[in-house]
Design a protein around this motif. Structure first.
Motif, PDB file in Angstrom:
ATOM      1  N   THR A   1      -4.847 -11.630   3.005  1.00 30.12           N
ATOM      2  CA  THR A   1      -6.204 -11.531   2.444  1.00 30.12           C
ATOM      3  C   THR A   1      -6.283 -12.443   1.222  1.00 30.12           C
ATOM      4  O   THR A   1      -5.260 -12.712   0.575  1.00 30.12           O
ATOM      5  CB  THR A   1      -6.532 -10.097   1.961  1.00 30.12           C
ATOM      6  OG1 THR A   1      -5.649  -9.777   0.880  1.00 30.12           O
ATOM      7  CG2 THR A   1      -6.381  -9.071   3.065  1.00 30.12           C
TER       8      THR A   1
ATOM      9  N   GLU B   1       0.817  -1.214   0.000  1.00 29.95           N
ATOM     10  CA  GLU B   1       0.000   0.000   0.000  1.00 29.95           C
ATOM     11  C   GLU B   1       0.855   1.269   0.000  1.00 29.95           C
ATOM     12  O   GLU B   1       0.370   2.352  -0.320  1.00 29.95           O
ATOM     13  CB  GLU B   1      -0.921   0.008   1.242  1.00 29.95           C
ATOM     14  CG  GLU B   1      -2.114   0.917   1.053  1.00 29.95           C
ATOM     15  CD  GLU B   1      -2.892   1.160   2.329  1.00 29.95           C
ATOM     16  OE1 GLU B   1      -2.418   0.817   3.424  1.00 29.95           O
ATOM     17  OE2 GLU B   1      -3.985   1.744   2.216  1.00 29.95           O
TER      18      GLU B   1
ATOM     19  N   ASP C   1      -7.759 -11.688  -1.525  1.00 34.22           N
ATOM     20  CA  ASP C   1      -7.500 -10.831  -2.683  1.00 34.22           C
ATOM     21  C   ASP C   1      -6.015 -10.679  -2.974  1.00 34.22           C
ATOM     22  O   ASP C   1      -5.593 -10.542  -4.118  1.00 34.22           O
ATOM     23  CB  ASP C   1      -8.070  -9.420  -2.449  1.00 34.22           C
ATOM     24  CG  ASP C   1      -9.574  -9.412  -2.560  1.00 34.22           C
ATOM     25  OD1 ASP C   1     -10.124 -10.439  -2.989  1.00 34.22           O
ATOM     26  OD2 ASP C   1     -10.174  -8.389  -2.200  1.00 34.22           O
ATOM     27  N   GLY C   2      -5.230 -10.652  -1.906  1.00 32.41           N
ATOM     28  CA  GLY C   2      -3.799 -10.388  -2.068  1.00 32.41           C
ATOM     29  C   GLY C   2      -2.973 -11.634  -2.331  1.00 32.41           C
ATOM     30  O   GLY C   2      -1.750 -11.577  -2.302  1.00 32.41           O
TER      31      GLY C   2
ATOM     32  N   GLU D   1      -3.769  -5.950  -7.171  1.00 33.60           N
ATOM     33  CA  GLU D   1      -3.046  -5.042  -8.063  1.00 33.60           C
ATOM     34  C   GLU D   1      -1.770  -4.497  -7.423  1.00 33.60           C
ATOM     35  O   GLU D   1      -0.696  -4.551  -8.024  1.00 33.60           O
ATOM     36  CB  GLU D   1      -3.939  -3.872  -8.490  1.00 33.60           C
ATOM     37  CG  GLU D   1      -5.026  -4.230  -9.467  1.00 33.60           C
ATOM     38  CD  GLU D   1      -6.152  -5.080  -8.853  1.00 33.60           C
ATOM     39  OE1 GLU D   1      -6.354  -4.996  -7.611  1.00 33.60           O
ATOM     40  OE2 GLU D   1      -6.794  -5.837  -9.576  1.00 33.60           O
ATOM     41  N   ASN D   2      -1.896  -3.971  -6.199  1.00 37.01           N
ATOM     42  CA  ASN D   2      -0.683  -3.373  -5.627  1.00 37.01           C
ATOM     43  C   ASN D   2       0.348  -4.433  -5.245  1.00 37.01           C
ATOM     44  O   ASN D   2       1.554  -4.162  -5.213  1.00 37.01           O
ATOM     45  CB  ASN D   2      -0.976  -2.358  -4.502  1.00 37.01           C
ATOM     46  CG  ASN D   2      -1.689  -2.924  -3.296  1.00 37.01           C
ATOM     47  OD1 ASN D   2      -1.675  -4.114  -3.057  1.00 37.01           O
ATOM     48  ND2 ASN D   2      -2.322  -2.039  -2.520  1.00 37.01           N
TER      49      ASN D   2
ATOM     50  N   THR E   1      -4.068  -5.231  -2.002  1.00 34.07           N
ATOM     51  CA  THR E   1      -4.927  -5.699  -3.097  1.00 34.07           C
ATOM     52  C   THR E   1      -4.101  -6.546  -4.056  1.00 34.07           C
ATOM     53  O   THR E   1      -2.862  -6.557  -3.990  1.00 34.07           O
ATOM     54  CB  THR E   1      -5.500  -4.506  -3.898  1.00 34.07           C
ATOM     55  OG1 THR E   1      -4.412  -3.839  -4.546  1.00 34.07           O
ATOM     56  CG2 THR E   1      -6.263  -3.544  -3.010  1.00 34.07           C
TER      57      THR E   1
END
Ligand code: 1GP
Length: 233
Positions: free
Chosen positions: A70, A18, A72-73, A48-49, A46
């Motif tokens: 997560t 982040e 997502d990550g 993306e990052n 995320t």
């Protein structure tokens, strides 16, 4: 130690997907002589990052692992993966709940040989991770040792992570944790902000993790690498 892919790591930089980091700063971190980079954060992580940061680190030879906190990550392509299990929370969600949700979705794709669980013991009540997971941070030495034994001896987790994120911890507690950890690798992270604190933490823990100072004083952050080497010597 245990012969695992991370067992020789003494010094690690932790980068937060982040947070912004310039190419020059990233170059200095990756070429610093650190043993590895861990990518992970307590909020705002995320796909993306995480992919973006991984791709930038991948230009270098340094080992790079992802701490999966997560679903997502969870990003393929890292050298290794850590899955945190919070030992000092009453919220089952952070002990097995989210991990099981992740395994339901991605269990067939996990590179098991390069994946290790970390028994997290979060001891700074001000840390985001403590707030998010509902960690019971006020542990005296006896309680800490019991938590370490739970993770290292009963659950046989390969890593115990004493987490003071944002504040330098009580080294007497870290020493007690190291003794109780037996053959389990002890990670320490939190508030390492100069060579002295890096050296002190490295005297007690097997692996020290340097995070925030990368973003506030890069030169000092880089000095922690050599400080840990000096302890090895
Ligand atoms: C955070 O343990 C790491 O997960 C490092 O802590 O950011 O305080 O260095 P700091």
């Amino acid at each position: 130690m245990n012969g695992a892919w991370y067992s020789n790591w003494r010094h690690v930089f932790k980068l937060d997907p982040e947070k912004e980091i310039s190419d020059d700063a990233l170059d200095a971190i990756c070429m610093s002589g650190t043993d590895a980079i861990i990518v992970g954060g307590s909020s705002g992580v995320t796909f993306e990052n995480t992919v973006d940061l991984m791709a930038r680190i991948r230009r270098y030879e340094v080992d790079c692992a992802l701490e999966v906190s997560t679903i997502d990550g969870a990003v393929p392509g890292f050298d290794g993966y850590f899955v945190p299990i919070v030992l000092n929370t009453d919220k089952a969600e952070w002990i097995i709940g989210r991990q099981i949700e992740g395994l339901k979705e991605y269990g067939s794709f996990v590179p098991w040989e390069e994946t290790a669980s970390q028994g997290y013991i979060i001891l700074n009540s001000e840390a985001t991770a403590a707030a998010v997971t509902g960690a019971r941070t006020e542990l005296d030495e006896a309680a800490l040792v019991a938590h370490v034994r739970m993770g290292a001896r009963l659950m046989r987790l390969p890593v115990i992570y004493i987490e003071y994120s944002g504040r330098f911890g009580d080294m007497a507690l870290v020493r007690a944790a190291k003794e109780a950890a037996h053959e389990t690798q002890l990670f320490y992270g939190g508030g390492i902000h100069n060579a002295d604190t890096a050296r002190l933490a490295a005297e007690h823990a097997d692996t020290i993790v340097v995070g925030n100072i990368i973003y506030t004083d890069l030169t000092v952050a880089l000095s922690t690498v050599e400080a840990v080497r000096a302890v090895i010597r």
